[in-house]
Design a protein around this motif. Structure first.
Motif, PDB file in Angstrom:
ATOM      1  N   PHE A   1       0.849  -1.188   0.000  1.00  0.00           N
ATOM      2  CA  PHE A   1       0.000   0.000   0.000  1.00  0.00           C
ATOM      3  C   PHE A   1       0.886   1.239   0.000  1.00  0.00           C
ATOM      4  O   PHE A   1       1.755   1.392   0.849  1.00  0.00           O
ATOM      5  CB  PHE A   1      -0.897   0.008   1.233  1.00  0.00           C
ATOM      6  CG  PHE A   1      -1.604   1.329   1.451  1.00  0.00           C
ATOM      7  CD1 PHE A   1      -2.681   1.682   0.656  1.00  0.00           C
ATOM      8  CD2 PHE A   1      -1.168   2.213   2.432  1.00  0.00           C
ATOM      9  CE1 PHE A   1      -3.322   2.906   0.839  1.00  0.00           C
ATOM     10  CE2 PHE A   1      -1.806   3.430   2.633  1.00  0.00           C
ATOM     11  CZ  PHE A   1      -2.891   3.776   1.827  1.00  0.00           C
ATOM     12  N   GLU A   2       0.706   2.088  -0.983  1.00  0.00           N
ATOM     13  CA  GLU A   2       1.484   3.316  -1.079  1.00  0.00           C
ATOM     14  C   GLU A   2       0.622   4.481  -0.595  1.00  0.00           C
ATOM     15  O   GLU A   2      -0.309   4.895  -1.286  1.00  0.00           O
ATOM     16  CB  GLU A   2       1.920   3.564  -2.521  1.00  0.00           C
ATOM     17  CG  GLU A   2       2.961   2.601  -3.029  1.00  0.00           C
ATOM     18  CD  GLU A   2       4.382   3.054  -2.706  1.00  0.00           C
ATOM     19  OE1 GLU A   2       4.551   4.133  -2.117  1.00  0.00           O
ATOM     20  OE2 GLU A   2       5.307   2.315  -3.053  1.00  0.00           O
ATOM     21  N   PRO A   3       0.895   5.022   0.605  1.00  0.00           N
ATOM     22  CA  PRO A   3       0.097   6.150   1.087  1.00  0.00           C
ATOM     23  C   PRO A   3       0.301   7.377   0.210  1.00  0.00           C
ATOM     24  O   PRO A   3       1.380   7.585  -0.356  1.00  0.00           O
ATOM     25  CB  PRO A   3       0.645   6.385   2.505  1.00  0.00           C
ATOM     26  CG  PRO A   3       2.032   5.848   2.454  1.00  0.00           C
ATOM     27  CD  PRO A   3       1.983   4.666   1.531  1.00  0.00           C
ATOM     28  N   ASP A   4      -0.742   8.162   0.078  1.00  0.00           N
ATOM     29  CA  ASP A   4      -0.657   9.372  -0.740  1.00  0.00           C
ATOM     30  C   ASP A   4       0.308  10.382  -0.138  1.00  0.00           C
ATOM     31  O   ASP A   4       0.371  10.557   1.085  1.00  0.00           O
ATOM     32  CB  ASP A   4      -2.035  10.022  -0.868  1.00  0.00           C
ATOM     33  CG  ASP A   4      -3.008   9.168  -1.669  1.00  0.00           C
ATOM     34  OD1 ASP A   4      -2.531   8.390  -2.528  1.00  0.00           O
ATOM     35  OD2 ASP A   4      -4.229   9.277  -1.432  1.00  0.00           O
TER      36      ASP A   4
ATOM     37  N   VAL B   1      11.259   9.558  -4.468  1.00  0.00           N
ATOM     38  CA  VAL B   1      10.103   8.909  -3.845  1.00  0.00           C
ATOM     39  C   VAL B   1      10.390   8.630  -2.372  1.00  0.00           C
ATOM     40  O   VAL B   1       9.564   8.914  -1.493  1.00  0.00           O
ATOM     41  CB  VAL B   1       9.766   7.587  -4.571  1.00  0.00           C
ATOM     42  CG1 VAL B   1       8.705   6.803  -3.797  1.00  0.00           C
ATOM     43  CG2 VAL B   1       9.286   7.861  -5.985  1.00  0.00           C
ATOM     44  N   VAL B   2      11.578   8.087  -2.082  1.00  0.00           N
ATOM     45  CA  VAL B   2      11.954   7.772  -0.702  1.00  0.00           C
ATOM     46  C   VAL B   2      12.041   9.038   0.133  1.00  0.00           C
ATOM     47  O   VAL B   2      11.558   9.084   1.278  1.00  0.00           O
ATOM     48  CB  VAL B   2      13.293   7.013  -0.672  1.00  0.00           C
ATOM     49  CG1 VAL B   2      13.769   6.813   0.765  1.00  0.00           C
ATOM     50  CG2 VAL B   2      13.159   5.658  -1.367  1.00  0.00           C
ATOM     51  N   ALA B   3      12.641  10.087  -0.410  1.00  0.00           N
ATOM     52  CA  ALA B   3      12.773  11.360   0.316  1.00  0.00           C
ATOM     53  C   ALA B   3      11.405  11.936   0.665  1.00  0.00           C
ATOM     54  O   ALA B   3      11.190  12.446   1.768  1.00  0.00           O
ATOM     55  CB  ALA B   3      13.560  12.353  -0.526  1.00  0.00           C
ATOM     56  N   ARG B   4      10.466  11.844  -0.253  1.00  0.00           N
ATOM     57  CA  ARG B   4       9.124  12.369   0.002  1.00  0.00           C
ATOM     58  C   ARG B   4       8.413  11.558   1.087  1.00  0.00           C
ATOM     59  O   ARG B   4       7.716  12.118   1.941  1.00  0.00           O
ATOM     60  CB  ARG B   4       8.301  12.375  -1.290  1.00  0.00           C
ATOM     61  CG  ARG B   4       8.832  13.332  -2.357  1.00  0.00           C
ATOM     62  CD  ARG B   4       7.939  13.325  -3.588  1.00  0.00           C
ATOM     63  NE  ARG B   4       6.669  13.977  -3.314  1.00  0.00           N
ATOM     64  CZ  ARG B   4       5.572  13.793  -4.040  1.00  0.00           C
ATOM     65  NH1 ARG B   4       5.577  12.911  -5.033  1.00  0.00           N
ATOM     66  NH2 ARG B   4       4.463  14.445  -3.740  1.00  0.00           N
ATOM     67  N   HIS B   5       8.587  10.230   1.060  1.00  0.00           N
ATOM     68  CA  HIS B   5       7.987   9.399   2.108  1.00  0.00           C
ATOM     69  C   HIS B   5       8.616   9.714   3.469  1.00  0.00           C
ATOM     70  O   HIS B   5       7.909   9.803   4.484  1.00  0.00           O
ATOM     71  CB  HIS B   5       8.179   7.916   1.788  1.00  0.00           C
ATOM     72  CG  HIS B   5       7.160   7.358   0.842  1.00  0.00           C
ATOM     73  ND1 HIS B   5       5.799   7.430   1.080  1.00  0.00           N
ATOM     74  CD2 HIS B   5       7.299   6.706  -0.358  1.00  0.00           C
ATOM     75  CE1 HIS B   5       5.137   6.851   0.092  1.00  0.00           C
ATOM     76  NE2 HIS B   5       6.021   6.408  -0.797  1.00  0.00           N
TER      77      HIS B   5
END
Length: 284
Positions: free
Chosen positions: A70-73, A101-105
């Protein structure tokens, strides 16, 4: 006409737990690690022939593919630039697209850490899924899981981070996760391990607090007091001094030593200028 020598196309590449809400705040270690910190193994390949050709996607064993999660928004305004430069630098081993992508998460882990720890945890899981070989990412995911009360997942992530980096700063949190899972003896084993000798003073104090809590879990109230009896109780300057005095006063009260407990709650209140604890109320 179909080209029989054409190579198959390369397929596109495609982590539960139980909160212990009854736990006392003073028993828990500080949320260790940098607030700026937040896996699955690499997809393996099978069936390749001597010429280097790989089976087409439909022929690949599905159990060997990395499972989807599951990829949270992520809010549009989160770019990943919110992270410290030192942390972003640790993501440079990733592809540019994956690093973003990792930095944003990880930025979302920090954003939701206090107000929505469950949401922060989901972002931690996603970050670890995309960069499971980076210690800093596994550490961030571990702390996020810990704050959300998912102690089993937190242990898994923090152990992985330790294996990768050798860093022991998360040892007190790992020990408290064992307490959260109902394993006080395992927590004490961690507290007595050789790694503790490598802890910096703040983490050493946190480990004392966790070990004292584990003694209380076992009904060993006098031993819980002894665990916190140290010269550092005289310290009035360091950030950890308030937590140590509060934990000591609370342990004294649990051991039935009411008068001494009141004295130490008062001493805690004297240095708790930010009123991070209710020591001023408990010393009355």
């Amino acid at each position: 006409m179909e080209d029989k020598n054409k190579r198959p196309s390369r397929p596109a590449s495609s982590r539960p737990s139980g909160p212990n809400n009854a736990r006392r705040r003073e028993d828990l270690p500080a949320r260790g690690g940098s607030s700026n910190r937040a896996g699955a193994p690499r997809q393996t390949r099978d069936g390749s022939d001597p010429r280097g050709a790989r089976p087409a996607p439909m022929d690949r064993e599905q159990s060997r593919l990395r499972p989807r999660i599951f990829e949270p928004d992520i809010p549009d305004e989160i770019t990943g630039e919110e992270l410290d430069k030192s942390l972003r630098a640790e993501l440079l081993s990733l592809s540019a697209e994956n690093a973003k992508v990792v930095a944003r998460h990880l930025a979302c882990v920090n954003l939701y850490a206090e107000d929505d720890p469950q949401r922060a945890h989901k972002h931690g899981v996603a970050a670890a899924h995309h960069a499971g070989r980076l210690a800093v990412v596994r550490e961030s995911a571990g702390y996020a899981a810990y704050r959300a009360g998912h102690y089993e997942i937190a242990l898994k992530e923090l152990r992985a981070s330790h294996r990768i980096s050798g860093d022991v700063s998360m040892w007190p949190v790992m020990a408290d996760c064992e307490r959260g899972l109902g394993n006080p003896l395992k927590a004490l084993n961690l507290a007595g391990s050789d790694e503790v000798k490598r802890l910096a003073k703040p983490e050493e104090i946190e480990m004392r607090i966790v070990a004292s809590g584990a003694r209380r879990d076992l009904g060993q109230f006098d031993a819980a007091v002894v665990t916190l009896t140290c010269k550092e109780l005289k310290n009035e300057q360091e950030e950890w001094a308030v937590r140590l005095r509060y934990a000591y006063a609370d342990a004294l009260e649990a051991a039935g030593r009411k008068e001494e407990s009141q004295e130490w709650f008062a001493k805690c209140a004297e240095i708790d200028t930010e009123e991070a604890t209710d020591a001023s109320e408990r010393c009355l």
